[in-house]
Design a protein around this motif. Structure first.
Motif, short mmCIF file in Angstrom:
data_model
loop_
_atom_site.label_atom_id
_atom_site.label_comp_id
_atom_site.label_asym_id
_atom_site.label_seq_id
_atom_site.Cartn_x
_atom_site.Cartn_y
_atom_site.Cartn_z
N VAL A 50 -18.73 9.72 -117.90
CA VAL A 50 -19.93 10.14 -117.18
C VAL A 50 -20.70 8.91 -116.72
O VAL A 50 -21.10 8.09 -117.55
N PRO A 51 -20.90 8.75 -115.41
CA PRO A 51 -21.70 7.63 -114.94
C PRO A 51 -23.14 7.75 -115.46
O PRO A 51 -23.69 8.85 -115.55
N ILE A 52 -23.73 6.60 -115.78
CA ILE A 52 -25.09 6.57 -116.29
C ILE A 52 -25.90 5.51 -115.54
O ILE A 52 -25.36 4.50 -115.08
N GLY A 53 -27.19 5.78 -115.42
CA GLY A 53 -28.05 4.84 -114.73
C GLY A 53 -29.44 4.84 -115.31
O GLY A 53 -29.78 5.64 -116.18
N VAL A 54 -30.25 3.92 -114.80
CA VAL A 54 -31.63 3.76 -115.24
C VAL A 54 -32.52 3.86 -114.01
O VAL A 54 -32.23 3.25 -112.97
N ILE A 55 -33.62 4.63 -114.16
CA ILE A 55 -34.65 4.69 -113.13
C ILE A 55 -35.96 4.33 -113.82
O ILE A 55 -36.35 4.96 -114.78
N THR A 56 -36.60 3.27 -113.36
CA THR A 56 -37.77 2.77 -114.10
C THR A 56 -38.87 2.28 -113.17
O THR A 56 -38.63 1.48 -112.26
N ASN A 57 -40.08 2.79 -113.41
CA ASN A 57 -41.27 2.24 -112.76
C ASN A 57 -41.61 0.93 -113.45
O ASN A 57 -41.71 0.89 -114.67
N GLN A 58 -41.79 -0.12 -112.69
CA GLN A 58 -42.18 -1.42 -113.23
C GLN A 58 -43.37 -1.94 -112.45
O GLN A 58 -43.30 -2.94 -111.73
N SER A 59 -44.49 -1.22 -112.60
CA SER A 59 -45.69 -1.56 -111.83
C SER A 59 -46.26 -2.92 -112.18
O SER A 59 -47.07 -3.47 -111.44
N GLY A 60 -45.83 -3.48 -113.31
CA GLY A 60 -46.28 -4.82 -113.68
C GLY A 60 -45.96 -5.85 -112.60
O GLY A 60 -46.69 -6.83 -112.44
N ILE A 61 -44.88 -5.62 -111.85
CA ILE A 61 -44.53 -6.53 -110.75
C ILE A 61 -45.59 -6.43 -109.67
O ILE A 61 -46.17 -7.43 -109.24
N GLY A 62 -45.86 -5.21 -109.23
CA GLY A 62 -46.86 -4.99 -108.17
C GLY A 62 -48.26 -5.37 -108.57
O GLY A 62 -49.08 -5.75 -107.73
N ARG A 63 -48.55 -5.32 -109.87
CA ARG A 63 -49.88 -5.68 -110.37
C ARG A 63 -50.01 -7.19 -110.62
O ARG A 63 -51.07 -7.66 -111.00
N GLY A 64 -48.89 -7.93 -110.48
CA GLY A 64 -48.92 -9.37 -110.72
C GLY A 64 -48.87 -9.75 -112.19
O GLY A 64 -49.15 -10.90 -112.55
N LEU A 65 -48.49 -8.81 -113.06
CA LEU A 65 -48.42 -9.08 -114.49
C LEU A 65 -47.03 -9.53 -114.93
O LEU A 65 -46.88 -10.12 -116.01
#
Length: 177
Positions: A50-65
């Motif tokens: 079964v193929p598996i993947g990750v979907i992740t919000n990483q707002s720290g990039i957009g926030r400059g953190l």
């Protein structure tokens, strides 16, 4: 028996709080710890093809953190601990940016499905909060919520399918076994 027929052809996982312990805005690969049972569940899916993947919000990039390189280092640590994933989708945007990728919008689910050569209805999303379930629904994918201490009661109540842990989520998708 599982509750979904036919079973999904791929599974996408939220990263923080689902696959690894949520350390807000983590830039340190040494602070990556797997959630209980994650390695075993992922290994079982891989053995089953079964193929598996990750979907992740990483707002720290957009926030400059965080930098994109720091997030990539944490993601590499995730793979070192849990094994390789067939697809990664990362939203680097801060809330309010207006992108279509940031969960609860469907962009990452749609893109990951397309990259796997699947229709989103053939895909399941497993996550720990309501935005994971809303992103799955918005894309036409199936969602299973695995609540943690940060999951709000109303998110659990609103979820169509809820499991106590990752193994239980897979049981809902395929049946125990």
């Amino acid at each position: 028996m599982g509750i979904f027929r036919p079973p999904p052809r791929a599974v996408l996982f939220d990263r923080d709080g689902t696959l690894i312990v949520d350390v807000p805005y983590n830039a340190d690969p040494a602070r990556v710890w797997p959630m209980p049972g994650a390695a075993e569940v992922l290994a079982g899916l891989r053995r089953s093809g079964v193929p598996i993947g990750v979907i992740t919000n990483q707002s720290g990039i957009g926030r400059g953190l965080l930098s994109a390189d720091e997030v990539a280092g944490v993601n590499a640590a995730v793979e070192d601990l849990l094994g390789p994933f067939d697809v990664w989708e990362i939203c680097p945007h801060a809330p309010g940016f207006g992108c279509i990728c940031r969960k609860p919008r469907p962009g990452m689910v749609l893109r990951a499905s397309r990259r796997l050569g699947l229709d989103p209805v053939e895909v399941a999303v497993i996550g720990d909060i309501g935005i994971d379930m809303r992103a799955a629904a918005a894309a036409g994918a199936r969602g299973v919520l695995v609540p943690t201490v940060v999951t709000r009661a109303e998110e659990t109540a609103a979820a169509k399918f809820v499991a106590r842990d990752l193994a239980g989520a897979v049981d809902l998708l395929w049946g125990p076994g």
